[in-house]
Write an enzyme that holds these catalytic residues in place. Structure first.
Site, PDB file in Angstrom:
ATOM      1  N   TYR A 140       7.590  18.177  -7.359  1.00  0.00           N
ATOM      2  CA  TYR A 140       6.708  17.211  -6.682  1.00  0.00           C
ATOM      3  C   TYR A 140       5.990  17.887  -5.516  1.00  0.00           C
ATOM      4  CZ  TYR A 140       5.347  13.633  -3.341  1.00  0.00           C
ATOM      5  OH  TYR A 140       4.638  12.887  -2.436  1.00  0.00           O
ATOM      6  N   LYS A 178      10.204   0.723  -5.254  1.00  0.00           N
ATOM      7  CA  LYS A 178      10.466   2.159  -5.376  1.00  0.00           C
ATOM      8  C   LYS A 178      11.905   2.509  -5.732  1.00  0.00           C
ATOM      9  CE  LYS A 178       8.484   5.123  -2.712  1.00  0.00           C
ATOM     10  NZ  LYS A 178       7.990   5.893  -1.551  1.00  0.00           N
TER      11      LYS A 178
END
Length: 310
Positions: A140, A178
């Site tokens: 990421y 999330k």
């Protein structure tokens, strides 16, 4: 029209809210609502239209027009630091961003995008927006780093605004979808409301992060659009505060609970940022001079929002 990718997500929906607060409702939200729970982030907001991310990308790549676009806020990405599918991550975070960037450059549309403090990796000082300080720990962080590097090559020749924000530890309203990636404050609040002991990793008084309130993040985004400044900027508070401080503020709001300390998981060892603190030199030099909420201020405001219907 203003386009917000990831507009049903955490930071994206807060940018939509900040635009609404300024009376702006001609907004196209682009997102992937496969996770249907994200719709709740938009329920109380006013937008002109919604488009699926895949359909949007097809139209972008075909060079189709969306009317008079004033700006694109690009918040849409895979933000999971524990996702190791590199192809998925690079397609989502790198290729998609490049397509959007070139679309904006060709039309001189301001392009404001989400980078990340994950670009800095495991360092414990000098969080400075410069190549020598960047060494991401996960794919990421690498996807965000590589796009920043790409932008750096283009910035000197660009005729329109390009600005990237290296978000530090953002927390606040509209992050409930999330799951495990939601903030510590969110999880502590949920545990307390479920009658459980709020949990922190052992040593949490020593883990310090730059926790920045999402309302402040949205304000910075809008300020840059209004002021036309380009570049890559850290977006944190410039302070490192402990996870313990987050817990203390949460317990102070609830007026109950006692922290249960749990062992640090082996799978995170060596891949965990134990310390972050944004260097705000460049942000301040760009002209942004507003203060950022402390953990005590931000968490208290967030708790009031989370428990508003209680």
């Amino acid at each position: 029209m203003i386009i917000v990718t990831g507009g049903a997500g955490f930071i994206g929906s807060n940018i939509v809210k900040a635009l609404n607060d300024k009376g702006i409702t001609d907004i196209l939200v682009v997102d992937n609502l496969k996770d249907g729970t994200k719709f709740v982030n938009l329920v109380d907001l006013d937008i002109a239209d919604y488009m699926d991310k895949e359909d949007f990308l097809i139209q972008i790549m075909a060079g189709e027009e969306f009317g008079d676009v004033e700006a694109i806020f690009h918040e849409g990405a895979c933000s999971s630091t524990t996702e190791w599918d590199g192809k998925y991550m690079m397609d989502n975070n790198y290729q998609y961003s490049k397509e959007l960037l070139h679309y904006c450059l060709e039309r001189e549309i301001p392009f404001l995008y989400a980078s990340s403090a994950a670009t800095y990796g495991g360092r414990t000082s000098d969080f400075i927006e410069s190549r020598e300080y960047e060494k991401p720990l996960n794919v990421y962080g690498y996807s965000k780093f590589l796009f920043d590097e790409y932008v750096r090559q283009i910035l000197p020749e660009a005729n329109s605004q390009i600005v990237g924000f290296r978000y530090f530890n953002v927390y606040g309203p509209r992050e409930g979808h999330k799951g495990s990636m939601a903030s510590v404050a969110f999880h502590l609040n949920t545990q307390l409301n479920n009658g459980e002991s709020p949990k922190l990793f052992e040593g949490s008084e020593n883990f310090k992060r730059d926790f920045v309130y999402v309302g402040d993040v949205a304000d910075v985004n809008l300020w840059f659009l209004e002021n036309g400044v380009s570049g890559i900027f850290n977006l944190g508070t410039g302070r490192a505060e402990s996870f313990q401080a987050v817990a203390d503020a949460t317990l102070a709001y609830h007026k109950k609970g006692q922290i249960e300390y749990i062992p640090f998981p082996d799978k995170l060892k060596g891949r965990y940022q134990a310390f972050t603190q944004a260097d705000l030199t460049n942000l301040r030099a760009a002209g942004y001079d507003k203060p950022f909420k402390t953990v005590a201020e931000g968490v208290t405001e967030y708790m009031a929002w989370l428990n508003r219907d209680a």
